[in-house]
Design a protein around this motif. Structure first.
Motif, PDB file in Angstrom:
ATOM      1  N   ILE A   1       0.843  -1.200   0.000  1.00  0.00           N
ATOM      2  CA  ILE A   1       0.000   0.000   0.000  1.00  0.00           C
ATOM      3  C   ILE A   1       0.879   1.251   0.000  1.00  0.00           C
ATOM      4  N   PHE A   2       0.234   2.377  -0.279  1.00  0.00           N
ATOM      5  CA  PHE A   2       0.908   3.684  -0.292  1.00  0.00           C
ATOM      6  C   PHE A   2       2.075   3.708  -1.281  1.00  0.00           C
TER       7      PHE A   2
ATOM      8  N   GLU B   1      -5.408   5.386  -3.257  1.00  0.00           N
ATOM      9  CA  GLU B   1      -5.720   6.034  -1.983  1.00  0.00           C
ATOM     10  C   GLU B   1      -6.400   7.387  -2.252  1.00  0.00           C
TER      11      GLU B   1
ATOM     12  N   LYS C   1      -6.636  10.851  -1.014  1.00  0.00           N
ATOM     13  CA  LYS C   1      -5.685  11.560  -0.178  1.00  0.00           C
ATOM     14  C   LYS C   1      -6.078  13.014   0.078  1.00  0.00           C
TER      15      LYS C   1
ATOM     16  N   GLN D   1      -2.514   0.933  -4.265  1.00  0.00           N
ATOM     17  CA  GLN D   1      -2.500  -0.358  -3.579  1.00  0.00           C
ATOM     18  C   GLN D   1      -2.158  -1.403  -4.643  1.00  0.00           C
TER      19      GLN D   1
END
Length: 599
Positions: free
Chosen positions: A199-200, A258, A260, A270
């Motif tokens: 993730i991220f 994501e 944000k 992801q």
């Protein structure tokens, strides 16, 4: 009114030529023996034009549109203009600027690349993250990849034909990479099948380049637990054929983006790996050390991101403050022909502007200084110089990341404040700068993690040797100029901070032997003190240059501006250390033994 951007070429020239003496120091390195100031200036000019004319127009579009995921194909569309701007970036040769000629690079110094990226970050941080991460992937493969991997990947990363990512964290582990679960199963042909979820992942999927080179952390079947059991793999979005061309799709897919607070134009993905083919980079179970090449490059890059945002926030707030009419000056009308005075006459507005200016120009000095250290660490033929550069760069990397990003958020909020209510609405662009700046304190290791790295690993870990050497360098400069009366107002606080930092470091070392939590409780304040010690040294040197230039009759307005900004920094910003020192004297128990307060 939309954001405008003027590349700060004159200040960059001041920093690189008048303060740092970068060209002469680079010429001492055989690799850059033919490098000259005219080349330096030409690159700055062209990079500034590209950032302002090609990249800056994409910024607000990227923030408004964001990235769009097609879940059926796992493909991501970047905002309008991003792909076209990247094509121009590649065509102009910018990705290759500081890369090795062996792989198609131009072989220019890293400190030059630092200037390019500052301007790109001012223009559009979210866009700049795509090529920025590619450069980090390039550095990691250059340092730890086998000859075969280098030949397969570096030419395309150098040209910008392919981009890169770093796939570290997973949903359950955050910064604690020792907890990661992704698995790598060895295959008979020497490759690995990698399975897991990441993730991220910034720039994890997009339509700007034909292929993406992912550097992925995962565990081998026999891996020990924790961070000592992590290996690094290169996983191409498309598998490569024998001749290096792109083959079938590798099963590493974007399964989500994501949502944000900022940097909307960057695809923070992801990623799911479902038996994706990868190849080992470096030694088994040594992946975290190999990835640190990319992580350290990223930490310097994140500091540079906030520097870029601080600069553009300052430029736009300054322009607005000169034009916006509101109220009269407390000391009497300054624009009697107008119904009100421009808000730049008001003390707090000036304070906000000078804060941003001091933090931008101080950050530029620190970033350029570290860029030169990196060039010396990699290319000096003098063992002592190379080792000193390595040690000082390691010490200052967490300071660049944390101090510059803390300052960047403070500065962008202050510049937004200058706009008043207009700074809170989308049309001016100021609220975007605040939102974009916020992530820089979080990713690539939160600023608290950077502070722990500085105090726990870099200072206590080597018994203060690197910090002591750096402190002696600052003290030696102060002693050299101690008889110059116009510098006393800068030298005395610098000397005081250095002496008190030595005392508090020794006290923390003693307290930490009894209670290790003392390090964690002190680290953030400790980094702020080291940051101000460093900035104080930089600003004292800038003031010295300005004083001499003015005495010599030079009329360039940059010199009185430098002197005034240095006086402001020492009078209004550096005193933050008094609060930090006070907190450093307190016990960790007031934080840790709070059984009722946090029940």
């Amino acid at each position: 009114m939309p954001l405008t951007y003027t590349p700060p070429i004159r200040d960059m020239q001041f920093v690189l030529h008048e303060w740092l003496g970068a060209t002469a120091k680079l010429k001492e390195l055989p690799r850059y023996a033919d490098f000259d100031q005219d080349t330096f200036n030409a690159v700055l000019e062209e990079a500034g034009k590209f950032a302002a004319e090609v990249i800056a127009p994409t910024n607000s579009v990227g923030d408004t549109q964001g990235c769009q995921l097609d879940r059926s194909s796992h493909s991501v569309k970047t905002p309008d203009g991003f792909k076209e701007a990247y094509a121009q970036y590649v065509e102009a040769g910018w990705p290759a600027l500081a890369c090795e000629p062996e792989y198609g690079g131009q072989g220019l110094p890293f400190v030059v690349n630092q200037c390019l990226y500052e301007m790109l970050n001012s223009a559009n941080q979210a866009w700049t993250m795509y090529p920025g991460l590619s450069h980090g992937a390039y550095e990691a493969l250059l340092a730890h990849g086998s000859s075969e991997l280098k030949q397969r990947y570096l030419p395309q990363l150098t040209s910008g034909q392919w981009t890169g990512t770093m796939c570290l964290t997973e949903p359950h582990c955050g910064t604690d990479l020792g907890l990661l679960r992704s698995k790598a199963e060895p295959q008979a042909d020497g490759c690995y099948r990698i399975t897991g979820n990441k993730i991220f992942i910034s720039a994890g999927e997009h339509d700007m380049a034909e292929n993406i080179v992912h550097l992925v952390l995962a565990r081998l079947p026999d891996a020990p637990a924790g961070s000592k059991g992590i290996s690094l793999f290169v996983v191409s979005k498309f598998q490569l054929t024998a001749d290096g061309s792109l083959g079938e799709r590798n099963p590493i897919f974007c399964t989500g983006l994501e949502h944000k607070m900022g940097i909307h134009g960057n695809a923070t993905a992801q990623l799911t790996l479902d038996g994706a083919i990868g190849h080992l980079v470096g030694e088994p179970h040594k992946g975290l050390a190999a990835m640190f090449v990319m992580m350290n490059a990223a930490r310097l890059g994140v500091g540079n991101q906030s520097l870029g945002l601080t600069e553009i926030a300052y430029q736009n707030a300054l322009a607005y403050a000169k034009e916006r009419l509101q109220m009269r000056s407390l000391s009497g009308p300054k624009a009697p022909d107008q119904p009100a005075d421009p808000i730049i006459v008001h003390p707090d507005v000036r304070h906000q502007l000078l804060t941003a200016k001091a933090y931008a120009e101080g950050g530029r000095m620190l970033g350029s200084y570290c860029g030169l250290l990196l060039d010396q660490a990699h290319h000096s033929t003098d063992d002592a110089q190379r080792q000193t550069a390595h040690a000082q760069l390691a010490l200052l990397t967490p300071v660049v990341k944390a101090f510059l990003t803390d300052n960047g958020l403070t500065a962008t909020i202050g510049c937004q404040q200058v706009f008043g209510g207009h700074g809170y609405i989308h049309e001016t662009g100021m609220e975007q700068l605040v939102r974009d700046a916020r992530i820089n304190l979080i990713y690539e290791g939160t600023n608290a993690v950077q502070a722990l790295d500085l105090l726990g690993r870099k200072v206590m870990g080597d018994q203060g040797k690197a910090l002591t050497a750096f402190g002696k360098q600052i003290a030696a400069w102060g002693a050299q100029h101690s008889q110059e009366p116009k510098l006393i107002e800068f030298l005395l606080p610098l000397q005081s901070i250095g002496e008190r930092l030595t005392e508090v470091t020794q006290a923390l070392g003693a307290k930490a032997q009894r209670n290790p939590d003392e390090i964690g409780a002190a680290a953030v304040d400790y980094l702020r003190v080291v940051g101000h010690l460093t900035f104080g040294w930089l600003w004292a040197q800038a003031a010295n240059i300005a004083i001499k230039a003015i005495a010599d009759g030079k009329t360039d307005p940059i010199y009185p501006a430098k002197l005034e900004t240095a006086k402001f920094y020492f009078s209004r910003l550096q005193p933050e250390v008094e609060t930090a020192f006070k907190r450093l004297q307190s016990s960790a128990n007031v934080v840790m033994k709070t059984t009722h307060a946090l029940a």
